[in-house]
Design an enzyme around this catalytic site. Sequence first.
Site, PDB file in Angstrom:
ATOM      1  N   HIS A  52      25.873  -8.151  59.404  1.00  0.00           N
ATOM      2  CA  HIS A  52      26.229  -8.017  60.330  1.00  0.00           C
ATOM      3  C   HIS A  52      24.845  -7.777  60.503  1.00  0.00           C
ATOM      4  O   HIS A  52      23.614  -7.045  59.934  1.00  0.00           O
ATOM      5  CB  HIS A  52      27.185  -6.514  60.767  1.00  0.00           C
ATOM      6  CG  HIS A  52      28.576  -7.537  60.803  1.00  0.00           C
ATOM      7  ND1 HIS A  52      29.886  -6.828  59.990  1.00  0.00           N
ATOM      8  CD2 HIS A  52      28.867  -9.068  61.158  1.00  0.00           C
ATOM      9  CE1 HIS A  52      30.293  -7.313  60.159  1.00  0.00           C
ATOM     10  NE2 HIS A  52      30.061  -8.349  60.917  1.00  0.00           N
ATOM     11  N   LYS A  80      21.511  -6.072  57.899  1.00  0.00           N
ATOM     12  CA  LYS A  80      20.718  -7.485  57.543  1.00  0.00           C
ATOM     13  C   LYS A  80      19.584  -7.128  56.466  1.00  0.00           C
ATOM     14  O   LYS A  80      18.801  -7.841  55.720  1.00  0.00           O
ATOM     15  CB  LYS A  80      20.221  -8.263  58.738  1.00  0.00           C
ATOM     16  CG  LYS A  80      21.362  -9.641  59.175  1.00  0.00           C
ATOM     17  CD  LYS A  80      20.403 -10.225  60.609  1.00  0.00           C
ATOM     18  CE  LYS A  80      22.060 -10.797  60.806  1.00  0.00           C
ATOM     19  NZ  LYS A  80      23.156 -10.877  61.909  1.00  0.00           N
ATOM     20  N   THR A  92      25.576 -18.000  57.366  1.00  0.00           N
ATOM     21  CA  THR A  92      25.908 -17.964  58.825  1.00  0.00           C
ATOM     22  C   THR A  92      24.898 -17.748  59.638  1.00  0.00           C
ATOM     23  O   THR A  92      23.493 -17.505  58.869  1.00  0.00           O
ATOM     24  CB  THR A  92      26.967 -16.480  59.488  1.00  0.00           C
ATOM     25  OG1 THR A  92      26.406 -15.529  58.965  1.00  0.00           O
ATOM     26  CG2 THR A  92      28.556 -16.828  58.964  1.00  0.00           C
ATOM     27  N   THR A 103      22.014 -16.516  61.572  1.00  0.00           N
ATOM     28  CA  THR A 103      21.427 -15.589  61.942  1.00  0.00           C
ATOM     29  C   THR A 103      20.358 -15.486  60.590  1.00  0.00           C
ATOM     30  O   THR A 103      19.781 -15.543  60.050  1.00  0.00           O
ATOM     31  CB  THR A 103      20.879 -14.669  63.111  1.00  0.00           C
ATOM     32  OG1 THR A 103      21.933 -15.229  63.846  1.00  0.00           O
ATOM     33  CG2 THR A 103      20.368 -13.899  63.512  1.00  0.00           C
ATOM     34  N   THR A 104      21.982 -14.721  59.836  1.00  0.00           N
ATOM     35  CA  THR A 104      21.489 -14.547  57.905  1.00  0.00           C
ATOM     36  C   THR A 104      20.463 -15.592  57.450  1.00  0.00           C
ATOM     37  O   THR A 104      19.758 -15.321  56.777  1.00  0.00           O
ATOM     38  CB  THR A 104      23.134 -14.484  57.371  1.00  0.00           C
ATOM     39  OG1 THR A 104      23.057 -13.233  58.452  1.00  0.00           O
ATOM     40  CG2 THR A 104      22.664 -13.517  56.759  1.00  0.00           C
ATOM     41  N   ASP A 140      31.737 -17.009  61.300  1.00  0.00           N
ATOM     42  CA  ASP A 140      32.614 -16.481  59.643  1.00  0.00           C
ATOM     43  C   ASP A 140      33.647 -17.025  59.836  1.00  0.00           C
ATOM     44  O   ASP A 140      34.311 -17.285  58.862  1.00  0.00           O
ATOM     45  CB  ASP A 140      32.913 -14.684  60.940  1.00  0.00           C
ATOM     46  CG  ASP A 140      32.135 -14.318  60.306  1.00  0.00           C
ATOM     47  OD1 ASP A 140      30.772 -14.464  60.704  1.00  0.00           O
ATOM     48  OD2 ASP A 140      32.741 -12.841  60.586  1.00  0.00           O
ATOM     49  N   ASP A 200      29.109  -4.598  58.662  1.00  0.00           N
ATOM     50  CA  ASP A 200      28.964  -3.323  59.699  1.00  0.00           C
ATOM     51  C   ASP A 200      30.392  -2.162  59.747  1.00  0.00           C
ATOM     52  O   ASP A 200      31.009  -2.471  60.436  1.00  0.00           O
ATOM     53  CB  ASP A 200      28.259  -3.014  60.688  1.00  0.00           C
ATOM     54  CG  ASP A 200      27.852  -2.020  60.448  1.00  0.00           C
ATOM     55  OD1 ASP A 200      27.790  -0.738  60.175  1.00  0.00           O
ATOM     56  OD2 ASP A 200      27.038  -1.358  61.709  1.00  0.00           O
ATOM     57  N   HIS A 243      33.850  -9.923  67.414  1.00  0.00           N
ATOM     58  CA  HIS A 243      34.331 -10.704  66.862  1.00  0.00           C
ATOM     59  C   HIS A 243      34.405 -10.435  65.368  1.00  0.00           C
ATOM     60  O   HIS A 243      35.082 -11.208  64.867  1.00  0.00           O
ATOM     61  CB  HIS A 243      33.318 -12.035  66.280  1.00  0.00           C
ATOM     62  CG  HIS A 243      32.484 -11.958  65.686  1.00  0.00           C
ATOM     63  ND1 HIS A 243      31.706 -11.086  65.791  1.00  0.00           N
ATOM     64  CD2 HIS A 243      32.438 -12.242  64.412  1.00  0.00           C
ATOM     65  CE1 HIS A 243      30.632 -10.791  64.789  1.00  0.00           C
ATOM     66  NE2 HIS A 243      30.589 -11.234  63.318  1.00  0.00           N
ATOM     67  N   ASP A 250      36.583 -12.029  63.292  1.00  0.00           N
ATOM     68  CA  ASP A 250      37.252 -13.201  62.675  1.00  0.00           C
ATOM     69  C   ASP A 250      36.444 -13.299  61.537  1.00  0.00           C
ATOM     70  O   ASP A 250      36.462 -13.314  60.172  1.00  0.00           O
ATOM     71  CB  ASP A 250      36.073 -13.837  63.426  1.00  0.00           C
ATOM     72  CG  ASP A 250      36.158 -14.773  64.657  1.00  0.00           C
ATOM     73  OD1 ASP A 250      36.797 -13.929  65.349  1.00  0.00           O
ATOM     74  OD2 ASP A 250      35.123 -16.104  64.846  1.00  0.00           O
ATOM     75  N   ARG A 279      40.350 -11.405  54.742  1.00  0.00           N
ATOM     76  CA  ARG A 279      41.685 -11.975  54.961  1.00  0.00           C
ATOM     77  C   ARG A 279      41.794 -13.674  53.679  1.00  0.00           C
ATOM     78  O   ARG A 279      42.647 -13.109  52.757  1.00  0.00           O
ATOM     79  CB  ARG A 279      42.608 -11.946  55.809  1.00  0.00           C
ATOM     80  CG  ARG A 279      43.973 -12.395  55.673  1.00  0.00           C
ATOM     81  CD  ARG A 279      44.709 -12.765  56.787  1.00  0.00           C
ATOM     82  NE  ARG A 279      46.221 -13.336  56.145  1.00  0.00           N
ATOM     83  CZ  ARG A 279      46.439 -15.319  56.083  1.00  0.00           C
ATOM     84  NH1 ARG A 279      45.692 -15.456  56.388  1.00  0.00           N
ATOM     85  NH2 ARG A 279      47.877 -15.105  55.641  1.00  0.00           N
TER      86      ARG A 279
HETATM   87  O1  LIG Z   1      28.391 -12.359  62.533  1.00  0.00           O
HETATM   88  C1  LIG Z   1      28.314 -11.723  61.304  1.00  0.00           C
HETATM   89  C2  LIG Z   1      29.406 -12.270  60.665  1.00  0.00           C
HETATM   90  O2  LIG Z   1      30.144 -11.618  61.430  1.00  0.00           O
HETATM   91  C3  LIG Z   1      26.855 -12.838  60.821  1.00  0.00           C
HETATM   92  O3  LIG Z   1      26.151 -13.678  62.071  1.00  0.00           O
HETATM   93  P1  LIG Z   1      25.363 -13.857  62.056  1.00  0.00           P
HETATM   94  O4  LIG Z   1      24.172 -14.573  60.609  1.00  0.00           O
HETATM   95  O5  LIG Z   1      24.833 -15.362  62.366  1.00  0.00           O
HETATM   96  O6  LIG Z   1      24.318 -12.919  62.525  1.00  0.00           O
END
Ligand SMILES: O=C(CO)COP(=O)(O)O
Length: 151
Positions: free
Chosen positions: A17, A21, A43, A45-46, A69, A89, A96, A99, A105
């Site tokens: 999150h 990051k 994901t 952005t990460t 996710d 976080d 989300h 998600d 889970r």
């Molecule tokens: O929201 C995230 C995981 O729940 C991470 O997503 P991003 O890496 O796209 O910011």
Amino acid sequence: MQTRSLAARKRIALVAHDHKKGELIDWAHYNRDVLAQHELYATGTTGTLLERKVDAPVHKLLSGPLGGDQQIGALIAEGRIDMIIFFWDPMETQPHDSDVKALIRLAVAWNILIACNRSTADFILTSALMKLPYEAQLTDYSGYLKRIIPE
Ligand SMILES: O=C(CO)COP(=O)(O)O
């Protein structure tokens, strides 16, 4: 007992999150030599941030809130991810959150390695099993699948 085979080269999903990051990228950079021996997913952005700090290709999925996710969850259900490093976080709700909960889970349901903080990630990455094949034991869901649904 049903098992899932993990190869020596693990398939690792990395997710963080926004407020986490920096911590994940710092951890990944510190461990870049070990991570480069494995297959990396992230994901959106990460993943973009990771690619700059880890000298290895990263399969980038959608951004988390836009379905990333859930994409990782689907890969878990299909047996295509072995491990998640997920620095979520604990101090902020996410749009989300459902998600995020679903991903955690599925990781538990499929006995996937999951580190939600740096210490756990350190212990996992330094495990002798990281370099070896491994048979993960799966919960037997056949009773659930064969349950009788009244018509
Ligand atoms: O929201 C995230 C995981 O729940 C991470 O997503 P991003 O890496 O796209 O910011």
